[in-house]
Design a protein around this motif. Structure first.
Motif, mmCIF file in Angstrom:
data_model
loop_
_atom_site.group_PDB
_atom_site.id
_atom_site.type_symbol
_atom_site.label_atom_id
_atom_site.label_comp_id
_atom_site.label_asym_id
_atom_site.label_seq_id
_atom_site.Cartn_x
_atom_site.Cartn_y
_atom_site.Cartn_z
ATOM 1 N N ALA A 1 -37.627 32.041 19.921
ATOM 2 C CA ALA A 1 -36.616 31.180 20.528
ATOM 3 C C ALA A 1 -35.538 30.794 19.515
ATOM 4 N N GLY A 2 -35.930 30.743 18.240
ATOM 5 C CA GLY A 2 -34.993 30.413 17.169
ATOM 6 C C GLY A 2 -34.209 31.598 16.641
ATOM 7 N N GLY A 3 -34.424 32.774 17.207
ATOM 8 C CA GLY A 3 -33.640 33.937 16.807
ATOM 9 C C GLY A 3 -34.403 35.065 16.156
ATOM 10 N N ALA A 4 -35.686 34.898 15.900
ATOM 11 C CA ALA A 4 -36.469 35.979 15.273
ATOM 12 C C ALA A 4 -36.692 37.118 16.272
ATOM 13 N N THR A 5 -36.873 38.300 15.733
ATOM 14 C CA THR A 5 -37.165 39.474 16.544
ATOM 15 C C THR A 5 -38.642 39.828 16.415
ATOM 16 N N LEU A 6 -39.281 40.081 17.531
ATOM 17 C CA LEU A 6 -40.655 40.561 17.568
ATOM 18 C C LEU A 6 -40.628 42.069 17.420
ATOM 19 N N GLU A 7 -41.238 42.585 16.372
ATOM 20 C CA GLU A 7 -41.313 44.037 16.174
ATOM 21 C C GLU A 7 -42.714 44.495 16.541
ATOM 22 N N VAL A 8 -42.775 45.497 17.397
ATOM 23 C CA VAL A 8 -44.057 45.969 17.916
ATOM 24 C C VAL A 8 -44.081 47.490 17.965
ATOM 25 N N PRO A 9 -45.282 48.071 17.869
ATOM 26 C CA PRO A 9 -45.382 49.521 18.037
ATOM 27 C C PRO A 9 -45.220 49.896 19.508
ATOM 28 N N SER A 10 -44.966 51.153 19.762
ATOM 29 C CA SER A 10 -44.764 51.620 21.134
ATOM 30 C C SER A 10 -45.995 51.389 22.011
ATOM 31 N N LEU A 11 -47.124 51.177 21.409
ATOM 32 C CA LEU A 11 -48.368 50.882 22.121
ATOM 33 C C LEU A 11 -48.359 49.491 22.766
ATOM 34 N N TRP A 12 -47.618 48.549 22.212
ATOM 35 C CA TRP A 12 -47.656 47.145 22.623
ATOM 36 C C TRP A 12 -47.440 46.901 24.116
ATOM 37 N N PRO A 13 -46.382 47.444 24.736
ATOM 38 C CA PRO A 13 -46.201 47.166 26.172
ATOM 39 C C PRO A 13 -47.382 47.652 27.016
ATOM 40 N N LEU A 14 -47.980 48.773 26.640
ATOM 41 C CA LEU A 14 -49.133 49.305 27.375
ATOM 42 C C LEU A 14 -50.337 48.388 27.236
ATOM 43 N N GLU A 15 -50.596 47.944 26.009
ATOM 44 C CA GLU A 15 -51.735 47.047 25.774
ATOM 45 C C GLU A 15 -51.566 45.715 26.492
ATOM 46 N N VAL A 16 -50.365 45.165 26.445
ATOM 47 C CA VAL A 16 -50.122 43.882 27.088
ATOM 48 C C VAL A 16 -50.263 44.007 28.598
ATOM 49 N N ALA A 17 -49.632 45.019 29.177
ATOM 50 C CA ALA A 17 -49.731 45.213 30.630
ATOM 51 C C ALA A 17 -51.180 45.417 31.047
ATOM 52 N N ASN A 18 -51.951 46.163 30.263
ATOM 53 C CA ASN A 18 -53.357 46.388 30.582
ATOM 54 C C ASN A 18 -54.163 45.090 30.486
ATOM 55 N N ALA A 19 -53.928 44.312 29.443
ATOM 56 C CA ALA A 19 -54.657 43.052 29.268
ATOM 57 C C ALA A 19 -54.396 42.109 30.435
ATOM 58 N N LEU A 20 -53.165 42.058 30.899
ATOM 59 C CA LEU A 20 -52.852 41.188 32.031
ATOM 60 C C LEU A 20 -53.488 41.704 33.322
ATOM 61 N N ALA A 21 -53.537 43.020 33.492
ATOM 62 C CA ALA A 21 -54.213 43.582 34.663
ATOM 63 C C ALA A 21 -55.703 43.234 34.652
ATOM 64 N N VAL A 22 -56.308 43.284 33.479
ATOM 65 C CA VAL A 22 -57.727 42.914 33.348
ATOM 66 C C VAL A 22 -57.928 41.442 33.692
ATOM 67 N N LEU A 23 -57.019 40.588 33.244
ATOM 68 C CA LEU A 23 -57.129 39.164 33.569
ATOM 69 C C LEU A 23 -57.039 38.924 35.084
ATOM 70 N N VAL A 24 -56.233 39.714 35.766
ATOM 71 C CA VAL A 24 -56.165 39.605 37.229
ATOM 72 C C VAL A 24 -57.501 40.020 37.838
ATOM 73 N N ARG A 25 -58.055 41.131 37.378
ATOM 74 C CA ARG A 25 -59.349 41.598 37.914
ATOM 75 C C ARG A 25 -60.457 40.590 37.659
ATOM 76 N N ARG A 26 -60.381 39.884 36.543
ATOM 77 C CA ARG A 26 -61.392 38.867 36.208
ATOM 78 C C ARG A 26 -61.074 37.505 36.841
#
Length: 144
Positions: free
Chosen positions: A33-58
């Motif tokens: 929020a203060g201006g920093a950039t989050l740097e992530v590997p190309s794997l990150w969006p896949l892992e995050v989307a999967n983790a949220l899908a698992v939370l829905v299933r649970r």
């Protein structure tokens, strides 16, 4: 002020699922929020989307909460690093072997090393590997 940092998928999940949040993850979000950039590997969006899908299933999130979270996360200031696939059979596998990590976790560690960035994660073994490899960890409002 931190200009950029690496955070793994566990941090992103904490940003959208209050039961996972900590003061440390909140301070990372404050940095963005203060201006920093989050740097992530190309794997990150896949892992995050999967983790949220698992939370829905649970039944920890509703599908509407998941959709809202995905939309919100996609609006964060991020830089997605494309180099991980090219390193999977070499550097990433070596780091995974050396620190007894999954190749997925080694992807975050390698990015923080290569870019000399502070690293935020909630995973104990990955935090330990970061310490052993000399990667600076996020701690509270600042790195340690």
């Amino acid at each position: 002020m931190t200009k950029a940092f690496v955070a793994d998928a566990s941090v992103a999940v904490a940003w959208v699922h209050p039961a996972q949040a900590t003061a440390e993850t909140a301070s990372m979000l404050d940095a963005i929020a203060g201006g920093a950039t989050l740097e992530v590997p190309s794997l990150w969006p896949l892992e995050v989307a999967n983790a949220l899908a698992v939370l829905v299933r649970r039944r920890k999130l509703t599908n509407d909460e998941r959709k809202t979270a995905l939309g919100w996360l996609s609006g964060l200031r991020t830089r997605i690093d494309p180099e991980a696939p090219g390193l999977a059979f070499s550097k990433l596998s070596e780091l995974a072997d050396l620190y007894e990590l999954s190749v997925y976790d080694a992807t975050y560690l390698e990015l923080a090393q290569r870019r000399s960035l502070v690293f935020g994660c909630k995973d104990g073994p990955l935090r330990q590997a970061a310490k052993q490899s000399g990667v600076q960890l996020w701690r509270g409002a600042a790195a340690i």
